[in-house]
Design a protein around this motif. Structure first.
Motif, mmCIF file in Angstrom:
data_model
loop_
_atom_site.group_PDB
_atom_site.id
_atom_site.type_symbol
_atom_site.label_atom_id
_atom_site.label_comp_id
_atom_site.label_asym_id
_atom_site.label_seq_id
_atom_site.Cartn_x
_atom_site.Cartn_y
_atom_site.Cartn_z
ATOM 1 N N TYR B 213 1.066 -1.189 -0.027
ATOM 2 C CA TYR B 213 -0.035 0.136 0.112
ATOM 3 C C TYR B 213 0.762 1.377 -0.066
ATOM 4 O O TYR B 213 1.669 1.369 0.871
ATOM 5 N N GLU B 215 1.256 5.548 -1.059
ATOM 6 C CA GLU B 215 0.488 6.900 -1.465
ATOM 7 C C GLU B 215 1.418 7.531 -2.179
ATOM 8 O O GLU B 215 1.048 8.443 -3.104
ATOM 9 N N LEU B 240 -1.544 -1.453 -4.086
ATOM 10 C CA LEU B 240 -2.805 -0.690 -3.979
ATOM 11 C C LEU B 240 -2.313 0.958 -3.896
ATOM 12 O O LEU B 240 -1.411 1.185 -2.799
ATOM 13 N N LYS B 241 -2.664 1.680 -4.642
ATOM 14 C CA LYS B 241 -2.014 3.117 -4.587
ATOM 15 C C LYS B 241 -3.304 3.879 -3.939
ATOM 16 O O LYS B 241 -4.442 4.023 -4.411
ATOM 17 N N GLY B 242 -2.911 4.592 -2.744
ATOM 18 C CA GLY B 242 -3.788 5.679 -2.256
ATOM 19 C C GLY B 242 -3.595 7.069 -3.025
ATOM 20 O O GLY B 242 -2.262 7.525 -3.249
ATOM 21 N N GLU B 279 -7.678 -2.139 -7.785
ATOM 22 C CA GLU B 279 -8.488 -0.872 -7.364
ATOM 23 C C GLU B 279 -8.736 -0.602 -6.148
ATOM 24 O O GLU B 279 -9.360 0.665 -5.823
ATOM 25 N N ASN B 280 -8.806 -1.466 -5.208
ATOM 26 C CA ASN B 280 -9.565 -1.242 -3.839
ATOM 27 C C ASN B 280 -9.055 -2.292 -3.061
ATOM 28 O O ASN B 280 -8.400 -3.382 -3.192
ATOM 29 N N LEU B 281 -9.337 -2.078 -1.772
ATOM 30 C CA LEU B 281 -9.205 -3.126 -0.699
ATOM 31 C C LEU B 281 -9.460 -4.440 -0.770
ATOM 32 O O LEU B 281 -8.881 -5.542 -0.368
ATOM 33 N N GLU B 283 -10.302 -6.297 -3.452
ATOM 34 C CA GLU B 283 -9.417 -6.658 -4.727
ATOM 35 C C GLU B 283 -8.217 -7.116 -4.248
ATOM 36 O O GLU B 283 -7.529 -8.150 -4.593
#
Lengths: 464, 464
Positions: B213, B215, B240-242, B279-281, B283
C-alpha cells in the motif's frame, strides 16, 4: 393475489413425513410459521405430523384458500382440475419437470395452465420455490432448514426468476439480518407473471422496496409499466439482470431461455422507468441493506470521518471514481472542526480524527458533518484495531447522533474477528449499515443517492 | 536488513508494564513470539515482566542486534546517539510526532536521521508500526492483541505506508487465514525506503508475493526498478495506490503528503514494471488469497461448474465483463459431459450440473473441465442451500481432483450461516479460495491470469 400471500388455510398436495421430500419440507415450514389451517393431502397417509391427511383434494372438509402442489409434473393437470372443482383460487406449483426440461414438459405445462384457466384458478410456477412471506408465515421454500436461513419481517420484497439464486440471496440477507416482506420464486411464470407480482407489491403496505432477479420477461411493456407504478408510489426498485453480456445471454438460453429483447434495450428501458440496475450480487445485497436500514441519502455528497488517514485516502478515491463527491464543508464547519480536533487532525473532508480518536472525537466530527447543509450522508470509518476505539461507547454515540438528523450514517469497518464481531453488533443494535471496505459502501450509496436525486422528489419517505 | 527481520537480540527502549502503552504492547508481543534475547530499557523500572530492565542503552550487557524505540519524539535524536555508541545497526522508531505533525517534527526527524547516519545505523520509521515477521517472531505491531489479529507463516510480504491501514489489512488477512512472511509499516521512511525493502524481499526465500500500500514515493526510478527486480525473480507484486483521483490526492496531502509525481504517471510506470495494480481493498485481499493458495491461473479462460443456472448466468456475465473468457470446451469434453450428466443439465460452459447435483456430478464436471486444454482454471459454484450438496464429500473430492491438475480451482459460495461455515472449512482444509459472489472471484482471477500471461513465462513457480 392477496389470497396467495395471506391465506387463512393451505392444502399441501404431496404432503409427507418422508425425509428429504419437498412435501415434508413444506409441511414443516408451515407448521413452524403459519397460523392458519393446514390440510395435508396424500393418498398414502392418514396422518402427517399429527395432522389428518386427506386422500384427495375432493375429500377436504372445506375449500383451502391456497394449494401448494408438490407432486410429479405428470399428475399436475389432473390435480388442477380437482382443485378447480373444489373452488381453489390460487395454487403454487413447486414441482419441476415442465418447460425447463423440453418439449414434453412444455406440453404438460400448457395442459396445467389450461386446466387452471378453465375455472379461473391462478398458478404460481411451476418449477419454482414459491413464496416466503415473513409477515403471514406462508413458506414453501423447501430447502432444508439448517442450510437455508430466512429473513425476519422487514420492508423488502424480492422476486426471483431463478429459485436457487433467490434462495441463496434470501440466505445471505438473513445472515446479514436484513428484514424482508415477501420473497417470490416464480419459476416458469406459466400463469402469474412478474409484472403482476410487482403491481401487487406496489399496493402492498408491508413492502417499501422491490428487488428483482430477472433473466428476461415475456411482456416487456407491461413489466416496465409495473416498475413505473412502483417508482410513482415512491418505492425504489432494484434490478439484477442475468444475461448482460453475450456469454451471459448464452447461459440464459440454457437456463430459463427467457430472452425476448436484447439485454441493452431491456436494461435501458428498466433504467428509464426509474429502477436501479445493479451490476452484481454484492451490490444487490449491499444496496438492499442501505435501503432497508438507513434509506437512500438525498444526494451523493459525502462527508468522510476516519480514524485512519490511509483509509480516508482510499475512501476519497472511491467517492470520486464511483460518481459521488466529497461534500465541500462550509467555512463554519471547518472552523468548528479546527476548534474541536487536535492540531494534527484534518478538518477538511475526509475529516481525519487520527488513530488515537476517542468516542467524543467521533461524536464531534459526525455532528458537525451532519449539520452541514452541503452533506447528504456521513461515511464513518472505524479502524477498531486502535486501542482508543471504544465500540460500546461508539454505539451509544451513534444512536444519539443519528436521532438528530435524517441523513444516513454508514460505516466502514475493515478487519478481522474483533472488528467483524462489533460491526455485527452495531448493525443489530442500530441498523446502521456496515461495510468491510470503502468501495463496497460507496458503490451502493452512489446508486441510492442518484436514485433519490432523480426519482424520489418528495414521494419517498424514509424507511423506518 | 537481515538483522532487522532476524535479530538474535532486541532492546526495547521505553519498555513498560503500564497498560495501554506502546512499550508494554511491544514487550508482550516479543515475549509471545520472539525466541531471542529481549532487553527492556527504561530508567523508571528495574524489572519489566520479570526481565531485568536497564536504565539506559549504555548499560546493556551486550549490543542488541535491533533496537525498538518507543519513547517521545523529542528524546529520539539523543537516544540514537546512544544506540550508535554501543554499535546498534538497526532501529525501528515507532514513536510519532515527526514530519507528520509539522515543521518542528520535521526538524526532529532530520536530527534523528543525522544522528543515526553518523554511525551508519539504519532507521525504520519513524511514525510507524514497524515489523511483524511471522517466521522469526519479531513483532512490534503494538495494537492490543484482542483487537489485532496477525496471520500465521506464509509467503506474502506486505509493505504499507499507512500503519493503521496496514494493520487493518493484517487483521483481515489473519481472519481469512491467509499466511504471510513479513509485514512492514515503514511510516515516514526517513531512512529506510520502500524500494530497499522491496529489494530485500526479492532475495528473501520466505517471500513469494510482494504486496504494497503506497501513497507516494520519493525516488520513483528506484522504486520502479525494485519492482522490476521482483518480477524478474518470478515474484508477483500487487500494488494498492492511495490517491488515484483528485480527491484522493488531496487526502494524501493531509495524510502523508507523499506525492512526487502525478498519480497516472506513477500507476502506469508501476504497471509497466510488471506489478498488478488493484483498484481497492477487497481486490487487494482477494488477490492475495488467490496468489497465496492456488497461485495464478496460466491465463484467463475459465470453465464454470454450477449447481444453479442463475448463478451460472451471473458468473458468465462477470467473466465477460471483467475481461476473462468462458473457455470453449472441446467437442470431446462436451461429449463426455453429455454422457455423464443428466439430460436436463447443460454440457456447455457454464456447465450446469443442476440443483440436485450430488458430489459425483461435481467430480465428473470438474475432472472433465480441468483436463480440457482450453481451460486455465475452474470456477466452481456451490449453492449449499441445496439438500443434495454434501459439504464433507465435496471436500474429499476437491482434494482428490485437485491433485490431478496444477490448474487453480476457485469456489463461489453465496449464502448465510451454513454456507459461510463450510466455505471456511473448505478454505482451511484445502486452501482453495472461496468467494461470496462471482464478481469477487472473477475480478481478482482476471488480474492474476493476465499477470501470468504477460510476465510469468516460466519464471513463476506454483506457490505451495
Amino acid at each position: 393475489m392477496e389470497v396467495m400471500f395471506k391465506p387463512r388455510s393451505i392444502a399441501v398436495i404431496g404432503a409427507s413425513e418422508k425425509p428429504g421430500t419437498v412435501g415434508r419440507a413444506v409441511i414443516e415450514n408451515l407448521l413452524n410459521s403459519f397460523k392458519g389451517d393446514i390440510y395435508p393431502v396424500n393418498q398414502k397417509y392418514d396422518l402427517v405430523f399429527g395432522l389428518k391427511c386427506y386422500k384427495s383434494v375432493r375429500e377436504l372438509p372445506k375449500t383451502p384458500d391456497l394449494a401448494v402442489v408438490a407432486v410429479p409434473a405428470r399428475s399436475t393437470p389432473e390435480l388442477a382440475r380437482g382443485l378447480c372443482e373444489i373452488g381453489v383460487r390460487v395454487s403454487i406449483v413447486v414441482s419441476a419437470g415442465f418447460k425447463e426440461v423440453g418439449a414434453e414438459g412444455a406440453k404438460l405445462e400448457s395442459e396445467l395452465v389450461s386446466a387452471a384457466r378453465s375455472c379461473g384458478m391462478r398458478i404460481l410456477g411451476p418449477n419454482c420455490l414459491g413464496i416466503y412471506d415473513a409477515w403471514s408465515g406462508v413458506d414453501t421454500i423447501f430447502n432444508p432448514g439448517d442450510r437455508q436461513s430466512k429473513p425476519g419481517p422487514g420492508t423488502i420484497a424480492l422476486l426471483s426468476q431463478s429459485g436457487a439464486l433467490g434462495a441463496a440471496i434470501l440466505d445471505w440477507l438473513a445472515e446479514s439480518e436484513i428484514g424482508m416482506s415477501k420473497f417470490v420464486s416464480y419459476g416458469n411464470a406459466a400463469d402469474i407473471k412478474e409484472w403482476e407480482l410487482v403491481e401487487y407489491l406496489v399496493e402492498d403496505p408491508q413492502t417499501k422496496v422491490i428487488a428483482l432477479y430477472v433473466e428476461g420477461v415475456e411482456d416487456g411493456r407491461r413489466f416496465v409499466g409495473s416498475l413505473r407504478k412502483a417508482i410513482a408510489a415512491g418505492k425504489p426498485v432494484v434490478v439484477l439482470k442475468g444475461g448482460r453480456t453475450q456469454s451471459g445471454v448464452r447461459a440464459v438460453t440454457s437456463h430459463t431461455g427467457a430472452l425476448t429483447t436484447s439485454s441493452d434495450v431491456f436494461i435501458s428501458a428498466v433504467k428509464q422507468a426509474g429502477a436501479i440496475v445493479v451490476e452484481n450480487l454484492s451490490e444487490f445485497v449491499g444496496l438492499l441493506k442501505v435501503l432497508e436500514w438507513s434509506g437512500p441519502p438525498r444526494g451523493r455528497k459525502v462527508a468522510v470521518v476516519t480514524n485512519g488517514g490511509g483509509m480516508g485516502v482510499l475512501a476519497a478515491d472511491e467517492v470520486e471514481s464511483k460518481g459521488m463527491a466529497l461534500a465541500p464543508l462550509s467555512a463554519e464547519s471547518i472552523e468548528k472542526l479546527k476548534k474541536t480536533l487536535p492540531p494534527a487532525a484534518s478538518p477538511n473532508n475526509p475529516i481525519d480524527i487520527l488513530g488515537d480518536a476517542p468516542p467524543e472525537r467521533y461524536r464531534a466530527a459526525m455532528e458537525i458533518a451532519l449539520s452541514d447543509s452541503e452533506v447528504d450522508l456521513v461515511l464513518v470509518i472505524t479502524l477498531m484495531q486502535s486501542p482508543a476505539f471504544d465500540p460500546l461507547k461508539f454505539i451509544e454515540l451513534v444512536r444519539d447522533v443519528r436521532s438528530q438528523s435524517l441523513k444516513p450514517i454508514v460505516l466502514v469497518a475493515p478487519g478481522g474477528g474483533y472488528t467483524i464481531k462489533y460491526a455485527k453488533i452495531i448493525e443489530r443494535e442500530l441498523r446502521v449499515p456496515c461495510f468491510k471496505s470503502p468501495e463496497e459502501a460507496v458503490r451502493v450509496l452512489k446508486l441510492a443517492g442518484e436514485w433519490y436525486e432523480k426519482y424520489a422528489g418528495g414521494t419517498y419517505s424514509k424507511l423506518d
